[in-house]
Design a protein around this motif. Structure first.
Motif, PDB file in Angstrom:
ATOM      1  N   GLU A  97      -7.539   4.314   9.615  1.00  0.00           N
ATOM      2  CA  GLU A  97      -7.442   3.042  10.345  1.00  0.00           C
ATOM      3  C   GLU A  97      -6.414   2.118   9.706  1.00  0.00           C
ATOM      4  O   GLU A  97      -5.718   1.381  10.391  1.00  0.00           O
ATOM      5  N   GLN A  98      -6.338   2.147   8.369  1.00  0.00           N
ATOM      6  CA  GLN A  98      -5.344   1.293   7.709  1.00  0.00           C
ATOM      7  C   GLN A  98      -3.938   1.843   7.931  1.00  0.00           C
ATOM      8  O   GLN A  98      -2.986   1.082   8.094  1.00  0.00           O
ATOM      9  N   ALA A  99      -3.811   3.170   7.980  1.00  0.00           N
ATOM     10  CA  ALA A  99      -2.501   3.770   8.230  1.00  0.00           C
ATOM     11  C   ALA A  99      -2.006   3.395   9.629  1.00  0.00           C
ATOM     12  O   ALA A  99      -0.804   3.261   9.851  1.00  0.00           O
ATOM     13  N   GLY A 100      -2.926   3.235  10.555  1.00  0.00           N
ATOM     14  CA  GLY A 100      -2.579   2.695  11.868  1.00  0.00           C
ATOM     15  C   GLY A 100      -1.939   3.710  12.798  1.00  0.00           C
ATOM     16  O   GLY A 100      -1.945   4.913  12.547  1.00  0.00           O
ATOM     17  N   ASN A 101      -1.363   3.197  13.862  1.00  0.00           N
ATOM     18  CA  ASN A 101      -0.836   4.016  14.941  1.00  0.00           C
ATOM     19  C   ASN A 101       0.700   3.959  14.889  1.00  0.00           C
ATOM     20  O   ASN A 101       1.285   2.902  15.086  1.00  0.00           O
ATOM     21  N   PRO A 102       1.366   5.077  14.614  1.00  0.00           N
ATOM     22  CA  PRO A 102       2.829   5.049  14.496  1.00  0.00           C
ATOM     23  C   PRO A 102       3.511   4.549  15.765  1.00  0.00           C
ATOM     24  O   PRO A 102       4.576   3.927  15.690  1.00  0.00           O
ATOM     25  N   ASN A 103       2.890   4.793  16.922  1.00  0.00           N
ATOM     26  CA  ASN A 103       3.490   4.308  18.177  1.00  0.00           C
ATOM     27  C   ASN A 103       3.526   2.786  18.218  1.00  0.00           C
ATOM     28  O   ASN A 103       4.402   2.190  18.846  1.00  0.00           O
ATOM     29  N   VAL A 104       2.557   2.162  17.550  1.00  0.00           N
ATOM     30  CA  VAL A 104       2.517   0.698  17.505  1.00  0.00           C
ATOM     31  C   VAL A 104       3.451   0.187  16.408  1.00  0.00           C
ATOM     32  O   VAL A 104       4.192  -0.783  16.609  1.00  0.00           O
ATOM     33  N   ALA A 105       3.448   0.866  15.276  1.00  0.00           N
ATOM     34  CA  ALA A 105       4.283   0.432  14.150  1.00  0.00           C
ATOM     35  C   ALA A 105       5.748   0.397  14.559  1.00  0.00           C
ATOM     36  O   ALA A 105       6.519  -0.467  14.128  1.00  0.00           O
ATOM     37  N   ARG A 106       6.137   1.340  15.418  1.00  0.00           N
ATOM     38  CA  ARG A 106       7.527   1.443  15.870  1.00  0.00           C
ATOM     39  C   ARG A 106       7.990   0.171  16.592  1.00  0.00           C
ATOM     40  O   ARG A 106       9.169  -0.118  16.685  1.00  0.00           O
ATOM     41  N   LEU A 107       7.051  -0.610  17.120  1.00  0.00           N
ATOM     42  CA  LEU A 107       7.415  -1.828  17.855  1.00  0.00           C
ATOM     43  C   LEU A 107       7.661  -3.011  16.930  1.00  0.00           C
ATOM     44  O   LEU A 107       7.900  -4.125  17.383  1.00  0.00           O
ATOM     45  N   GLY A 108       7.552  -2.773  15.619  1.00  0.00           N
ATOM     46  CA  GLY A 108       7.778  -3.855  14.675  1.00  0.00           C
ATOM     47  C   GLY A 108       6.513  -4.606  14.313  1.00  0.00           C
ATOM     48  O   GLY A 108       6.549  -5.788  13.983  1.00  0.00           O
TER      49      GLY A 108
END
Lengths: 618, 195
Positions: free
Chosen positions: A308-319
């Motif tokens: 959960e802390q690592a998160g979703n790469p698809n979201v991270a890509r949006l900045g």
């Protein structure tokens, strides 16, 4: 993972470790009929209960009588709740005027089965469906009764192990009375007031009409929340007063209330491991179970937290910030509350599914695939990692029986557990329990993902437009869904359009739903629309099977063990209070669950994880 | 066969009376006496009428206010329809929505394209009624609010700092800012300024 997050998990575990012995010792006194400091207050109420019910508290029941009493008690409660839910329009404490229109027959069956079986799956949205009376009486009484039943079964099984050449396993009516009066009630009285202090409402007023600072009106749901919240958590029930459950700021307003709510889920289940050790005359036996549970719990908590802390790469890509800093939580915050952040949400999700609680303080449906795999797998173990009130201990004892059986096979000796020979009958019953859970989950999931029959002659068609008008998605043979815009028309059966997410995640939603139902958990991948006749009926059945078809074989084992002689420890006895046994027990829990459910998990969260890493979207 | 039927019925009734009626009414009585504010929903009054609850998030859209997180409750902050979006991590609808919110957030607050945004600012909470935002989220909104209200940035930053709640006991939960309370403070400052 952050240092503070790791610290929160470890401090939580430390507190559980500290409360296990006092809680366990107290429950040992309660269920051995010993005196407690509450006797001056509750002893008279207890006697009154026996007098009213015509119960002879000294009668010792055979396992069959015990099981029969339990089933009768639960059946009466089930019917009562069904009737009261359907009649809520005629009952008091209903300021919003909810009636039978909201509580349809299939929904009332599902809800009554759900609360009777300690599941608390909620196909309905509480704020717009049930009155205060329904919440407080028709539903909350089961939070007490089903928790007391779970405790009774666990204690009966422990008595079976502890007694020697005995006919009976205790008195069901005495066990549930004492569980209610001496364990659940006193804790809830203090706990509910603590929750009010933290900000949980406790009133019977109309929903509040507020005029917000910018002008628009906001209607704010109210109710007697705190009293129900306390038993909902302590009894590992999980049925929220509000749709958002323990994520709702009125159910769980502060990080402190959150910590205590998590603690109250594990309080009784952890204490019971000590009670077990005490009653069989060797507390190390109890600590061995505690150790196995702890390893599985911590592994799950840290895995979930990591993903959960690592998160979703698809979201991270949006900045979007995924790293935690001192002034923002980072990670996968979709479906999570700021006051809890990532660590408390992942920890809560792990605890609530280790136990059969099912309350949620974040939306599991929006977890990352592996973050969501942890709650799913926890439930698939049969919720034996501390587990539900009572249900966790008897579940883990069943695994302990399987573990000594496997150890016995390896060395070619008749296995023993805490001084009792484990023979064919016990192993058969234990295997039955494992198989019932697996069949309950997998058969219903398979049915629901493949349910496509041609519509009948008089079938009514439901389209998305009808849903707006309040119609339920199809599910009976008389109603069918028509796929919107299809030409020639395509009709689909019960489960069409019910999943909220496409692709592998949609399958996970259905798998999660039946796992939660069969395991009597009650948490959800809540995007799935289950308020349809098909889901209400099949899930209601799955819950009743997962509860009562498990309890009967457990009590059969209790009866069989109670009648056996004590076998003294010899050089050939496999020590079940050793580290070797703890490792073996963990291995058996993981291997049985993994072998049974790996194919299903591969189709759901595992494939979704790989898709997410590749940036695939649906 | 029916010997256990009488205790089954009477026991259900006895437990119902005790836990379904006596217990919640006793708790209500004590709670209303000891903690009347919390027991009635922690409501906040402004000029005599109720503007909301300290615990329940509400929407703010104007440039003079701190904005809460996006909400999935009804059409946004509907406090009778709590809940999250329940969108999964590989759902295009989720990614598109976050993308749109992110662009809007940058535009509203005068941030350059690609500027990192705190996760809580563009994700929907579990309840849809989250009353809080992260301090980082509040900080990024401060410049816009200072400009819209003609206040020095330092004043707005001071208010954020005053309303930032740290972790309980130093380790529980996350640092946070209650949006409604902070906005009420802004309104109070505005009134004092006019005087």
């Amino acid at each position: 993972m952050t240092i503070n997050g790791v610290l929160q998990i470890l401090i939580f575990f430390l507190v559980i470790l500290l409360v296990t012995k006092p809680m366990g010792a107290y429950m040992t006194r309660v269920f051995s009929g010993g005196r407690t400091w509450l006797d001056p207050i509750f002893r008279r109420v207890e006697r009154l209960f026996y007098r009213l019910c015509g119960v002879d508290p000294d009668q010792d029941m055979r396992w069959t009588t015990y099981a029969y009493s339990l089933l009768m008690f639960s059946a009466v409660g089930l019917l009562l709740s069904y009737a009261l839910l359907r009649l809520q329009g005629y009952l008091p404490l209903n300021p919003q005027h909810f009636g039978a229109k909201q509580m349809t027959p299939d929904l009332a069956f599902n809800t009554a089965a759900s609360f009777t079986s300690n599941t608390n799956w909620q196909s309905y949205s509480p704020e717009t469906t049930v009155s205060y009376f329904s919440n407080m009486v028709s539903l909350a009484i089961h939070n007490w009764m089903s928790a007391a039943v779970g405790l009774a079964v666990a204690i009966a099984l422990v008595r079976g192990l502890a007694r020697r050449s005995a006919q009976g396993i205790g008195n069901f009516w005495v066990d549930i009375t004492r569980a209610t009066l001496y364990v659940l009630l006193p804790i809830c009285l203090v706990y509910a007031l603590f929750l009010v202090w933290q900000g949980v409402p406790q009133n019977f007023s109309h929903y509040i009409q507020a005029t917000t600072m910018e002008g628009p009106k906001q209607t704010i749901a109210q109710g007697p929340v705190a009293s129900q919240e306390a038993i909902k958590m302590l009894g590992t029930n999980g049925g929220g007063f509000f749709n958002a459950n323990s994520a709702h700021p009125y159910e769980n307003p502060t990080p402190l209330s959150n910590f205590i709510e998590m603690l109250s889920i594990f309080l009784i289940p952890a204490g019971l491991t000590y009670t077990f050790g005490k009653m069989v005359g060797n507390t190390r036996q109890g600590w061995a179970l505690f150790a196995a549970m702890s390893v599985l719990f911590l592994a799950g908590a840290f895995t979930c937290y990591h993903f959960e802390q690592a998160g979703n790469p698809n979201v991270a890509r949006l900045g979007i910030e995924t790293h935690s800093t001192s002034n923002q939580p980072g990670g996968n915050m979709e479906g999570k509350e700021v006051r809890f952040g990532i660590a408390d949400s992942a920890l809560f999700a792990t605890i609530t599914t280790d136990a059969s609680c099912g309350a949620v303080n974040s939306m599991h449906d929006s977890f990352t695939p592996f973050g969501g795999l942890v709650p799913l797998f926890n439930m698939m173990t049969g919720e034996v990692i501390f587990g539900g009130v009572g249900a966790g201990l008897y579940g883990m004892l069943i695994f302990a029986i399987l573990a000594v059986f496997i150890a016995g096979l390896m060395v070619g000796r008749t296995p023993e557990y805490v001084g009792k020979k484990i023979e064919q009958y016990e192993v058969k019953m234990a295997t039955l329990i494992v198989l019932i859970l697996a069949a309950d989950i997998l058969c219903f999931t398979a049915l629901s993902t493949n349910f496509k029959l041609p519509p009948g002659k008089n079938s009514e068609t439901i389209t998305s437009a009808d849903l707006g008008a309040g119609k339920k998605l199809a599910a009976t043979p008389a109603t069918w869904n028509r796929v919107d815009g299809s030409n020639p028309p395509v009709y689909e059966g019960a489960t069409w359009n019910n999943t909220h997410n496409p692709g592998a995640h949609g399958f996970s939603e259905i798998l999660y739903a039946y796992t939660s139902a069969a395991g009597n958990n009650g948490s959800a991948f809540a995007g799935l629309t289950t308020d349809t006749p098909y889901y209400n009926l099949t899930m209601g059945l799955a819950m009743l099977i997962g509860r009562f078809l498990m309890i009967v074989p457990v009590l059969a084992i209790a009866g069989s063990l109670a009648a056996k002689k004590y076998v003294p420890v010899s050089a050939g006895t496999f020590p079940t209070d050793s580290g070797t046994f703890v490792a073996l027990l963990i291995g058996v829990v993981i291997i049985v669950s993994a072998l049974t459910f790996f194919p299903a998990l591969a189709l759901g969260p595992i494939v979704e994880h790989l898709q997410m890493l590749q940036g695939a979207m649906f | 066969m029916f010997r256990q039927l009488r205790p089954a019925i009477t026991m259900v009734i006895a437990i119902t009376v005790l836990t379904g009626f006596i217990y919640p009414f006793v708790i209500t009585g004590i709670a209303q006496t000891l903690f009347p504010k919390q027991a009635n929903g922690s409501l906040i009054r402004w000029n005599g009428h109720i503007v909301g609850s300290k615990l329940i998030g509400q929407n703010f859209t104007g440039p003079m206010w701190f904005h809460p997180r996006p909400s999935a409750a009804g059409n946004g902050y509907n406090a009778t329809q709590s809940g999250g979006s329940n969108l999964g991590p590989t759902n295009r609808a989720l990614i598109d929505r976050i993308k749109q919110s992110t662009e809007q957030y940058r535009k509203e607050n005068g941030l350059p394209p690609g500027a990192p945004i705190p996760a809580d600012a563009v994700t929907e909470s579990a309840s849809g009624l989250d009353p809080d935002i992260s301090p980082a989220n509040a900080d990024l909104q401060a410049t816009r609010i200072a400009k819209a209200r003609g206040l020095p940035s330092a004043t707005v930053n001071r208010l954020i700092a005053q309303h930032t709640q740290q972790r309980t006991l130093g380790f529980l939960g996350e640092p946070r800012v209650n949006v409604l309370e902070l906005n009420l403070e802004l309104a109070r400052v505005a009134i004092n300024k006019r005087r």
